[in-house]
Design an enzyme around this catalytic site. Structure first.
Site, PDB file in Angstrom:
ATOM      1  N   LYS A  82       0.831  -1.200   0.000  1.00  0.00           N
ATOM      2  CA  LYS A  82       0.000   0.000   0.000  1.00  0.00           C
ATOM      3  C   LYS A  82       0.871   1.259   0.000  1.00  0.00           C
ATOM      4  CE  LYS A  82      -3.842   1.792   2.868  1.00  0.00           C
ATOM      5  NZ  LYS A  82      -4.618   1.482   4.106  1.00  0.00           N
ATOM      6  N   SER A 157      -9.341   1.835   3.936  1.00  0.00           N
ATOM      7  CA  SER A 157      -8.500   2.570   3.025  1.00  0.00           C
ATOM      8  C   SER A 157      -7.609   1.672   2.163  1.00  0.00           C
ATOM      9  CB  SER A 157      -7.616   3.537   3.816  1.00  0.00           C
ATOM     10  OG  SER A 157      -6.752   2.847   4.701  1.00  0.00           O
ATOM     11  N   SER A 181      -9.637  -0.648   8.055  1.00  0.00           N
ATOM     12  CA  SER A 181      -9.092  -0.490   6.709  1.00  0.00           C
ATOM     13  C   SER A 181      -8.498  -1.744   6.088  1.00  0.00           C
ATOM     14  CB  SER A 181      -8.037   0.624   6.695  1.00  0.00           C
ATOM     15  OG  SER A 181      -8.658   1.880   6.857  1.00  0.00           O
TER      16      SER A 181
END
Length: 479
Positions: A82, A157, A181
C-alpha cells in the site's frame, strides 16, 4: 504450467512449488505481472507498477537458490504494498498530491519482513487521501474499482490492496487498519483478512518527520489481505517478525497453546438499532452453522460494551485527528476529503482536552471487560456491517452517507480501540438488485490469538467456498 495457471495459485500452493524447485520465482512474478497488466487498467488498484524491479529481484532469488541458499517461507510469492507505507526508493504518497515526491529512504518493517521471507513486490496499491476513508479515490491516482462491479465500493482505506488480490494481482496484499481499513476492503471484495492485535506486527515509516499520535499508534496495525485463510497462516508468521525500530512490538509466536475442549464462540446479531439486512443475517447463520459443524461450541451471547466502546474509541480518535491532523488536511487535502472530515466530526463529535485523557484511561476498562469475557468465550462471531457493502462515494453524500459507511461500523473500530485481533471472512454471496456481492462476517479473538480467528475463518471458508472462484467466473480469467 502456463502463465495463466500460475497467477491463479494461492500463496500456499505457489510456495509448495517454489520450495520443491518446480516453479521459479521469475515465472511466478512474471505470471502475476501479466495478470496485473491485463486487469489493472480497468481496476486502478495498483498505482505504481514495479515489474522491472520485481523481475530483477526474482532472478536474484532464483540465482541464490541455485547456489544452495535455503528459500524463505514466501519464496517467489508476488505481493503488493500500500502506498502509505515506506518502500525504499518509492514515494509514500498516502494518496495525497502534496506527498507525491516523499521518497522513502528505507523499507518499513512490513516490507522488510515480506522481502526477507522471499516475497516479491510487484506493485504499490491505491489508498484514499490520508488513508482515512472506507472507499478508495483521490486526486493523485483516481478511483479504484471493485472487481465484482462498479455497483460496490472497493472499500478503504486498503481498497487497492483488496481489489488487487481478489482480481489475481499477486497472491498477498499488504494493508493497514486504524478503524477497519483491512476489513472494509476484505468485506467489499470477498477477501479474507485478520486485523492483528496491538503490538503484533512491527510498524514505522522511516520517512516520517514526527511520531504519530498516541491513538494512531495504538489503534493502527499492519496486515495482509488474502484470497484464503490458509494464506494467512502461511504469511503472517513472517509479517510478525520483530524489528527494533518498533519499540512496542511484542515478540509472540503466531501459534500459541492449544485450547482444551471445544472452543466456545459468542454469537451475536446485535446491530445496536441499525437494521440488520436479511442477507447479512443469512451470512451470520451460515457462519454459525459452519463453526458448529467444525466442532465449535457456539452460544448466543452478548459481548460487553461494543457500541459504547466503539463510539467512544472513534470519537477519541477524531479528537486526536482534530488536534494533530486537521491543519494538514486543510493544507493538502482536496475539497472532497475536507468535506468528508467535516461530516466525520459531526458523526463522531471529537473528544478533546481533559475528556480525551479520561477516555484514554477508560480504554483500559473496556479492554479489561473484554479480556474477562474472552476467558470464557475465546472467539466472538458478529456482523462486520449490518447491511451489504455500500456504493462508491457513499461517504460523500453528507451525514446519511457517512452514517451508513462508518457510523454503523462499531464492530470494526471497537476492535482497534481494544487492540484485539479480528478476522473478516466471506460467508455468503448475495445476488442483490444492484448486482452480486459478497457478505463478510467478523470473528474477534483473545489478545495474541490471531491464529484462533484465522482457524475459525478457515472453518467458515470450508463450508462457503472461496469467493474468488465465482468472481473469476464473472470476470473471465483470461490468459
Amino acid at each position: 504450467m502456463t502463465q495463466s495457471e500460475i497467477w491463479r495459485l494461492s500463496a500456499t500452493d505457489l510456495t509448495a512449488l517454489t520450495h520443491k524447485g518446480d516453479l521459479s520465482a521469475e515465472n511466478a512474478a512474471q505470471a502475476a505481472i501479466n495478470r496485473m497488466e491485463q486487469v489493472n487498467p480497468d481496476l486502478n488498484a495498483v498505482v505504481e507498477n514495479l515489474s522491472d524491479e520485481a523481475l530483477r529481484r526474482a532472478r536474484a532469488l532464483d540465482q541464490a537458490r541455485a547456489k544452495g541458499e535455503t528459500p524463505g517461507p514466501l519464496h517467489g510469492v508476488p505481493v503488493t504494498i500500500k502506498v502509505n507505507v515506506d518502500q525504499k526508493g518509492h514515494a509514500t504518497t498516502n494518496g495525497v498530491v502534496a506527498l507525491k515526491d516523499v521518497i522513502a529512504p528505507e523499507d518499513a518493517p512490513v516490507v522488510s519482513n515480506l522481502q526477507n521471507a522471499g516475497a516479491i513486490v510487484i506493485g504499490r496499491t491505491n489508498t484514499p487521501e490520508f488513508s482515512f476513508r472506507a472507499d478508495t479515490d483521490n486526486p493523485l491516482y483516481g478511483r479504484t474499482y471493485n472487481p465484482w462491479g462498479r455497483h460496490i465500493s472497493p472499500g478503504g482505506s486498503s481498497g487497492g490492496a483488496g481489489a488487487a488480490v481478489m482480481a489475481g494481482i499477486g497472491a498477498l496484499a499488504h494493508g493497514n487498519d486504524i478503524g477497519g481499513s483491512l476489513r472494509f476492503p476484505a468485506a467489499a471484495n470477498g477477501a479474507v483478512t485478520v486485523k492483528p492485535g496491538l503490538g503484533r506486527v512491527p510498524a514505522w515509516n522511516p520517512s516520517q518527520k514526527t511520531e504519530r499520535g498516541l491513538l494512531a499508534q495504538s489503534m493502527s496495525v499492519q496486515g495482509l489481505i488474502t484470497r484464503s485463510a490458509a494464506d494467512l497462516h502461511l504469511s503472517m508468521p513472517s509479517l510478525i517478525a520483530g524489528d527494533p525500530r518498533d519499540p512496542f512490538h511484542v515478540p509472540m509466536p503466531w501459534r500459541n497453546e492449544v485450547l482444551d475442549g471445544p472452543i466456545k464462540v459468542a454469537f451475536t446479531k446485535n446491530t445496536f438499532g441499525y437494521a440488520l439486512h436479511p442477507e447479512v443475517e443469512k451470512a451470520l447463520d451460515t457462519a454459525r452453522d459452519a463453526l458448529i459443524d467444525a466442532g465449535y461450541l457456539v452460544e448466543e451471547m452478548e459481548p460487553p460494551d461494543v457500541f459504547e466502546c466503539g463510539r467512544i474509541g472513534y470519537r477519541t480518535l477524531m479528537g486526536e485527528v482534530l488536534t494533530l491532523m486537521k491543519s494538514d488536511i486543510e493544507a493538502a487535502g482536496s475539497q472532497t476529503i475536507q468535506d468528508i472530515f467535516d461530516v466525520y466530526f459531526q458523526e463522531f463529535p471529537p473528544i478533546v482536552e481533559t475528556e480525551m485523557i479520561r477516555m484514554l484511561a477508560k480504554r483500559s476498562h473496556y479492554a479489561r471487560e473484554w479480556s474477562l469475557f474472552l476467558q470464557d468465550y475465546p472467539l466472538v462471531l458478529s456482523p462486520f456491517l449490518p447491511r451489504p457493502f455500500f456504493k462508491p462515494d457513499r461517504d460523500t453524500e453528507g451525514a446519511e452517507g457517512v452514517h451508513e459507511v462508518l457510523g454503523c461500523a462499531v464492530y470494526a473500530y471497537a476492535m482497534n480501540f481494544l487492540g484485539l485481533p479480528a478476522a473478516c471472512v466471506p460467508a455468503r454471496l448475495a445476488e442483490l438488485p444492484s448486482g452480486p456481492q459478497p457478505i463478510n462476517v467478523q470473528i474477534a479473538a483473545r489478545r495474541w490469538r490471531e491464529d484462533l480467528a484465522v482457524d475459525a475463518a478457515a472453518a467458515i471458508e470450508a463450508r462457503v467456498g472461496q469467493m474468488y472462484i465465482p468472481l473469476w467466473e464473472r470476470m473471465g480469467t483470461g490468459n
